[in-house]
Structures are given as C-alpha cells and as structure tokens.
Design an enzyme around this catalytic site. Sequence first.
Site, PDB file in Angstrom:
ATOM      1  N   TYR A   1      -1.868  -0.766  10.176  1.00 33.38           N
ATOM      2  CA  TYR A   1      -1.938  -0.954   8.724  1.00 33.38           C
ATOM      3  C   TYR A   1      -0.616  -0.560   8.066  1.00 33.38           C
ATOM      4  O   TYR A   1      -0.087  -1.282   7.217  1.00 33.38           O
ATOM      5  CB  TYR A   1      -3.094  -0.131   8.161  1.00 33.38           C
ATOM      6  CG  TYR A   1      -3.417  -0.411   6.713  1.00 33.38           C
ATOM      7  CD1 TYR A   1      -4.121  -1.559   6.352  1.00 33.38           C
ATOM      8  CD2 TYR A   1      -3.034   0.473   5.696  1.00 33.38           C
ATOM      9  CE1 TYR A   1      -4.434  -1.810   5.021  1.00 33.38           C
ATOM     10  CE2 TYR A   1      -3.347   0.227   4.377  1.00 33.38           C
ATOM     11  CZ  TYR A   1      -4.047  -0.923   4.045  1.00 33.38           C
ATOM     12  OH  TYR A   1      -4.349  -1.179   2.720  1.00 33.38           O
TER      13      TYR A   1
ATOM     14  N   SER B   1       0.836  -1.202   0.000  1.00 33.36           N
ATOM     15  CA  SER B   1       0.000   0.000   0.000  1.00 33.36           C
ATOM     16  C   SER B   1       0.869   1.250   0.000  1.00 33.36           C
ATOM     17  O   SER B   1       2.060   1.211   0.348  1.00 33.36           O
ATOM     18  CB  SER B   1      -0.886   0.013   1.248  1.00 33.36           C
ATOM     19  OG  SER B   1      -1.550   1.243   1.425  1.00 33.36           O
TER      20      SER B   1
END
Length: 311
Positions: A161, A148
């Site tokens: 995350y 990501s």
Amino acid sequence: MANPFSLLSGTKKVDGKVVLITGAARGIGAGLAERLAARGAKVALVGLEAEEQQKVADRIGPNARAWEADVTSWDALEKATASVVEHFGGIDVVIANAGIATAGFVRSVDRAAFEKVIEVDLLGVWRTFRVTLPHVIERKGYLLAISSLAAITHAPGMANYAAAKAGVEAFSNSLRAEVAHLGVKVGVAHPTWIRTDLVESADAHPVFGKLRASMPGLLGKTYPLDVALDDLEAGILKRARTIHVPRWVGGLKLLRAFLPPIIEIGSRSRVPSADKAALADIEARGAFESAVTGYGGRAATTARVTGRTNQ
C-alpha cells in the site's frame, strides 16, 4: 448557512461539468459524487461494485450514472470511458479514487492479494488517467489522484500500500509537468486514516488492527469521513496541486527523510509478536482470507481469481 467553500477565492464552478470518479461505491468516492452533484456536476461512477454504485447514482438522481469497470483492465476502462463521453458529452474532471489494501507482512502475505493492491492502487491510476486524458485535455480539465498518508509514513504491514501510494504521488508530480502546457491541472491528495470501509475492515483484523491501534498520536488517529470530504471538495474546486487531509499531513513531508528510522525504532517492540500472530492467523484462516480486507478489496481480488473483468 452558505457553504464556506463557495466563498473561497480562486474556486472554479463544477456546475454542468462532467466528473468521472473511480471507486465510487462507498466512502470517499461516493461522498464526493454526492457533494459535487449537489453543486450541479454530472457524475460518472466507475468501479467494480455495480449494485452499490447504482445505489449511489439513485440517491443522486438524473445527474449521475454508474458504469461497472475494473480499473486494472484497459478494455473495461476504454469501454466505460467511451460510454461516459457518449452519455454526458465529455469529461472535465477525473478523480482516481479506486483503492484497496491488504493486511500482511512481506514474508507471509498472500502473493496474489499483495500484488493486486499495486495493480489497483498504482496501475489503476495510470490506466484511468491514460484512458481519460484525451477528453480532459479537450476541456482543459483537472485530474486528481487519491494517494495517502502512507506515501509519507511507511508502516510495517503496509509495504504494498505504501509503495503504491508513494508511486501515485511521484506519478502525479511527473504528469503535472507533462500536461501543464495543455491547460490540464493535476492534483494529488494525501488523506490520513479516514473512517471508511477500508480502514474499519483493517481495524477489525485480528492481528493488524492491534498493530495500527498502537500507532502514536496523530499518526494513529481516525477522522470522520466528512473531514476528508470537506478538504477534498475544497481542493477540487481550486484544482489544487496537493490536498492534505488534514493539513498537518503536509507538514510531515518536511520531515520525510527522518520518518523511516523513527518508524523502525517504534516498531521494534511491536512487530515480533505481530509477525508470530500473523503466521498463526494464516495457519488458521489461510493466506488469502488473512490478507483481504474490505468490500472493495474482496471484489478486486475475487475478480482476479475468477478472471472476471467487468465491462
């Protein structure tokens, strides 16, 4: 009109190849399954949301089949992988796409929900690759891990995350060097904010949706799903080592050392009020409900709470 990606030099056909995709119930996973199947690939859909995955498989047709499995469970992954190999005859490409996110600050977020993100997003990639790797080695195939933008820009409220996705990038870089002599290619993808259930559910959060909306310029922009699918499909066909969605994400890597202090300065005016609002939201809804976002996140955390590991 011909697909421009079919004209790219150095592409490899996926016609007749077996592609295993985790987290294929919706969003990027489902979209890639449909696109690669349209190119003649046989796609194995692996994940927790059995009914949604079956809908994707039904849309694709006989070249697709769904398996219900939790990527944090060795037993479930081993059984699913064995069944995929038995059904399709082997595995050529593995796309470790399963991922979830939570909303919350470290000091107040639900502990179980926080840790589940790392279990799914990082350990799920390791387990998926470890279990499927012997079959990929046999066919000199390709492994792609979906990281990501968060691996590069570490925003407040996304500690778990960001840590998991940064870990995915580092893991993939190490693995690439380990298996090159075996003829296996390893790629890592860095999508920015893409219009998926994960992002839309985060945007709907009463506290952290507002925090994300305050991100400046490209860092806060959300792109249509097709933008990600275009870039990812092209990268898979080339068996690329890195895929940036969009390309400007790759440029941020050159500035990585400067990003944390910039983000800290930008957060000074926004985090204090968000921190107070987060505590109020937890008081009103409970830590678990305040943290969990998205269908996939709810399925994964529910599996943990109930002790369910899908086979």
